[in-house]
Design a protein around this motif. Structure first.
Motif, PDB file in Angstrom:
ATOM      1  N   CYS A  48      44.428  42.776  36.772  1.00 21.60           N
ATOM      2  CA  CYS A  48      45.169  43.868  37.434  1.00 21.60           C
ATOM      3  C   CYS A  48      44.608  44.237  38.799  1.00 21.60           C
ATOM      4  O   CYS A  48      45.064  45.197  39.412  1.00 21.60           O
ATOM      5  N   LYS A  63      37.968  25.606  42.015  1.00 17.73           N
ATOM      6  CA  LYS A  63      38.083  26.665  43.034  1.00 17.73           C
ATOM      7  C   LYS A  63      37.369  26.227  44.298  1.00 17.73           C
ATOM      8  O   LYS A  63      36.207  25.820  44.242  1.00 17.73           O
ATOM      9  N   TRP A  99      30.329  35.092  45.539  1.00 17.47           N
ATOM     10  CA  TRP A  99      30.858  36.343  46.080  1.00 17.47           C
ATOM     11  C   TRP A  99      32.133  36.113  46.870  1.00 17.47           C
ATOM     12  O   TRP A  99      32.373  36.778  47.865  1.00 17.47           O
TER      13      TRP A  99
HETATM   14  C1  LIG Z   1      32.395  41.118  46.337  1.00 19.63           C
HETATM   15  C2  LIG Z   1      33.453  40.868  45.292  1.00 19.63           C
HETATM   16  C3  LIG Z   1      33.764  39.579  44.959  1.00 19.63           C
HETATM   17  C4  LIG Z   1      34.726  39.325  43.975  1.00 19.63           C
HETATM   18  N1  LIG Z   1      35.026  38.037  43.670  1.00 19.63           N
HETATM   19  C5  LIG Z   1      35.990  37.767  42.770  1.00 19.63           C
HETATM   20  C6  LIG Z   1      36.342  36.416  42.490  1.00 19.63           C
HETATM   21  O1  LIG Z   1      35.756  35.464  43.016  1.00 19.63           O
HETATM   22  N2  LIG Z   1      37.348  36.197  41.598  1.00 19.63           N
HETATM   23  C7  LIG Z   1      38.007  37.212  40.983  1.00 19.63           C
HETATM   24  O2  LIG Z   1      38.910  36.937  40.188  1.00 19.63           O
HETATM   25  N3  LIG Z   1      37.697  38.493  41.230  1.00 19.63           N
HETATM   26  C8  LIG Z   1      36.701  38.807  42.102  1.00 19.63           C
HETATM   27  N4  LIG Z   1      36.378  40.115  42.374  1.00 19.63           N
HETATM   28  C9  LIG Z   1      37.206  41.209  41.834  1.00 19.63           C
HETATM   29  C10 LIG Z   1      36.667  41.978  40.607  1.00 19.63           C
HETATM   30  O3  LIG Z   1      35.326  42.237  40.669  1.00 19.63           O
HETATM   31  C11 LIG Z   1      36.969  41.276  39.325  1.00 19.63           C
HETATM   32  O4  LIG Z   1      38.307  40.894  39.350  1.00 19.63           O
HETATM   33  C12 LIG Z   1      36.720  42.112  38.062  1.00 19.63           C
HETATM   34  O5  LIG Z   1      36.974  41.319  36.946  1.00 19.63           O
HETATM   35  C13 LIG Z   1      37.592  43.370  37.984  1.00 19.63           C
HETATM   36  O6  LIG Z   1      37.391  43.978  36.720  1.00 19.63           O
HETATM   37  P1  LIG Z   1      36.961  45.500  36.552  1.00 19.63           P
HETATM   38  O7  LIG Z   1      36.853  45.734  35.099  1.00 19.63           O
HETATM   39  O8  LIG Z   1      35.775  45.825  37.369  1.00 19.63           O
HETATM   40  O9  LIG Z   1      38.252  46.231  37.138  1.00 19.63           O
HETATM   41  P2  LIG Z   1      38.409  47.693  37.746  1.00 19.63           P
HETATM   42  O10 LIG Z   1      37.839  47.716  39.109  1.00 19.63           O
HETATM   43  O11 LIG Z   1      37.969  48.722  36.793  1.00 19.63           O
HETATM   44  O12 LIG Z   1      40.011  47.747  37.825  1.00 19.63           O
HETATM   45  C14 LIG Z   1      40.743  46.921  38.723  1.00 19.63           C
HETATM   46  C15 LIG Z   1      42.212  47.357  38.681  1.00 19.63           C
HETATM   47  O13 LIG Z   1      42.784  47.032  37.424  1.00 19.63           O
HETATM   48  C16 LIG Z   1      43.267  48.206  36.759  1.00 19.63           C
HETATM   49  N5  LIG Z   1      42.909  48.011  35.348  1.00 19.63           N
HETATM   50  C17 LIG Z   1      41.696  47.677  34.860  1.00 19.63           C
HETATM   51  N6  LIG Z   1      41.751  47.483  33.534  1.00 19.63           N
HETATM   52  C18 LIG Z   1      43.018  47.727  33.163  1.00 19.63           C
HETATM   53  C19 LIG Z   1      43.695  47.724  31.917  1.00 19.63           C
HETATM   54  N7  LIG Z   1      43.064  47.404  30.770  1.00 19.63           N
HETATM   55  N8  LIG Z   1      45.012  48.038  31.881  1.00 19.63           N
HETATM   56  C20 LIG Z   1      45.666  48.365  33.036  1.00 19.63           C
HETATM   57  N9  LIG Z   1      45.078  48.377  34.250  1.00 19.63           N
HETATM   58  C21 LIG Z   1      43.775  48.058  34.319  1.00 19.63           C
HETATM   59  C22 LIG Z   1      42.554  49.369  37.425  1.00 19.63           C
HETATM   60  O14 LIG Z   1      43.307  50.566  37.342  1.00 19.63           O
HETATM   61  C23 LIG Z   1      42.402  48.861  38.844  1.00 19.63           C
HETATM   62  O15 LIG Z   1      43.579  49.077  39.593  1.00 19.63           O
HETATM   63  C24 LIG Z   1      35.385  40.398  43.320  1.00 19.63           C
HETATM   64  C25 LIG Z   1      35.046  41.730  43.660  1.00 19.63           C
HETATM   65  C26 LIG Z   1      34.073  41.959  44.629  1.00 19.63           C
HETATM   66  C27 LIG Z   1      33.743  43.381  44.940  1.00 19.63           C
END
Ligand SMILES: Cc1cc2nc3c(=O)[nH]c(=O)nc-3n(C[C@H](O)[C@H](O)[C@H](O)COP(=O)(O)OP(=O)(O)OC[C@H]3O[C@@H](n4cnc5c(N)ncnc54)[C@H](O)[C@@H]3O)c2cc1C
Length: 325
Positions: free
Chosen positions: A115, A228, A235
């Motif tokens: 998401c 990928k 990062w």
């Molecule tokens: C420096 C950096 C590098 C990154 N690199 C990658 C990468 O290489 N590949 C990649 O895929 N991602 C990457 N990410 C993105 C992210 O960190 C990941 O996708 C992570 O898995 C997000 O999960 P979270 O639980 O932290 O989500 P959150 O930050 O808590 O939520 C993200 C969004 O999803 C919504 N959400 C979360 N859970 C639910 C749920 N159960 N139901 C409905 N809505 C929901 C939230 O409301 C929000 O809008 C990166 C982020 C950063 C900061």
């Protein structure tokens, strides 16, 4: 600096749904994407609704039919390291292992990964872009080197998740709960094409929570893999990627899914490639034809034409690995 917001930690799913449905609220899972958006004022919230105190939202278990159920709060690290996922669904384990960095994989969840918001620098920056409810996509005449080559329409982001293409390749579904009850959505239909609505990433309605991800049993003879390509080795998000799921009878491809990342605003099924491969013997000629087909409908922008040979070469390399497996 964050704008102030309230933080709720309900212990029941229905309570979380009610709080979200009241408006001005967003789900907080691991927070690795969300908190960056709030800090950078991409959008604001009145309340964050944490899912962390609700029981039963994390973990991986087998379904009766031989498939898997993965709780939405399961961390990306757990998925990358899970022995059954690595053995039976390598495409998903490999995609999870490619997410960000160890810290992000330990904190980030699968639900949040599916998401998350796009990484477009105009969306994340101080631009009134279409996705933020503004008036145009600044990438069209701007710095579009990391933008899409398929499916752009009115907004030219690339979908950021690594696990989503893998789950589309595996024909997985999500189970949700929201103000109108529960429903199942194929991951292939979870993400909103910008032509339908450029301000939303998913088809989830206000207050709808992703509860679990259902992965069907692997097809007989399944070969699956995720690749990928990124500008840095950690990062970083995909500039080009692919999730392959090939159901093989010996060297013949009985059925397949080829899903691209770093390519389009949603995980992009390359139906042209699938059409070439389905029913074909995987030999040099089929691999060459498939690598042409993957870019046949590409529409590169002014600064991302390099993605065309990148996708072509990547598909050729990945299909050769499948042939040698
Ligand atoms: C420096 C950096 C590098 C990154 N690199 C990658 C990468 O290489 N590949 C990649 O895929 N991602 C990457 N990410 C993105 C992210 O960190 C990941 O996708 C992570 O898995 C997000 O999960 P979270 O639980 O932290 O989500 P959150 O930050 O808590 O939520 C993200 C969004 O999803 C919504 N959400 C979360 N859970 C639910 C749920 N159960 N139901 C409905 N809505 C929901 C939230 O409301 C929000 O809008 C990166 C982020 C950063 C900061």
């Amino acid at each position: 600096m964050f704008a102030p917001f309230a933080f709720a930690r309900p212990t029941h799913l229905q309570d979380a749904v009610d709080r979200l449905a009241a408006g001005g609220a967003q789900v907080h899972a691991g927070g690795t994407d969300l908190l960056g958006c709030l800090r950078d004022h991409v959008f604001s919230v009145d309340t964050l609704v944490s899912l962390s105190s609700i029981e039963g939202l994390s973990g991986i278990r087998e379904k009766g039919d031989g498939g898997l159920v993965i709780g939405a709060l399961t961390t990306i690290s757990e998925i990358a390291g899970h022995p059954e996922i690595r053995r039976r669904y390598p495409v998903l384990a490999q995609a999870a292992a490619e997410v960000g960095s160890p810290q992000l994989r330990n904190q980030g969840t699968l639900g949040g990964n599916l998401c998350q918001k796009p990484r477009c620098w105009y969306y994340r920056g101080d631009f009134p872009c279409l996705r933020k409810g503004g008036y145009k996509c600044f990438a069209v005449n701007g710095e579009n080197q990391y933008h899409c080559i398929f499916g752009g329409a009115n907004c030219f982001i690339v979908h950021p998740s690594d696990t989503a293409p893998a789950l589309v390749a595996l024909d997985a579904e999500v189970q949700t709960i929201g103000p109108r009850g529960s429903r199942r959505i194929p991951v292939a239909g979870l993400h909103m094409p910008p032509a339908e609505n450029p301000t939303r990433e998913t088809v989830l309605e206000s207050g709808e929570i992703l509860v679990e991800i259902l992965v069907p049993p692997p097809a007989d003879g399944l070969y699956s893999a995720y690749r990928k390509i990124r500008t840095r080795r950690a990062w970083d998000f995909a500039i080009a990627g692919c999730a392959l799921a090939l159901a093989m009878d010996g060297t013949r491809v009985r059925d397949c899914r080829v899903v691209l990342s770093g390519a389009a605003p949603i995980p992009w099924r390359s139906r042209e490639t699938e059409e070439v491969l389905r029913g074909a013997v995987l030999d040099d000629a089929a691999i060459r034809e498939a690598s042409e087909a993957v870019v046949a409908t590409a529409q590169p922008m002014s600064k991302n034409g390099y993605k065309v040979p990148l996708f072509k070469g990547m598909i050729e390399e990945e299909l050769r690995k499948a042939l040698e497996a």
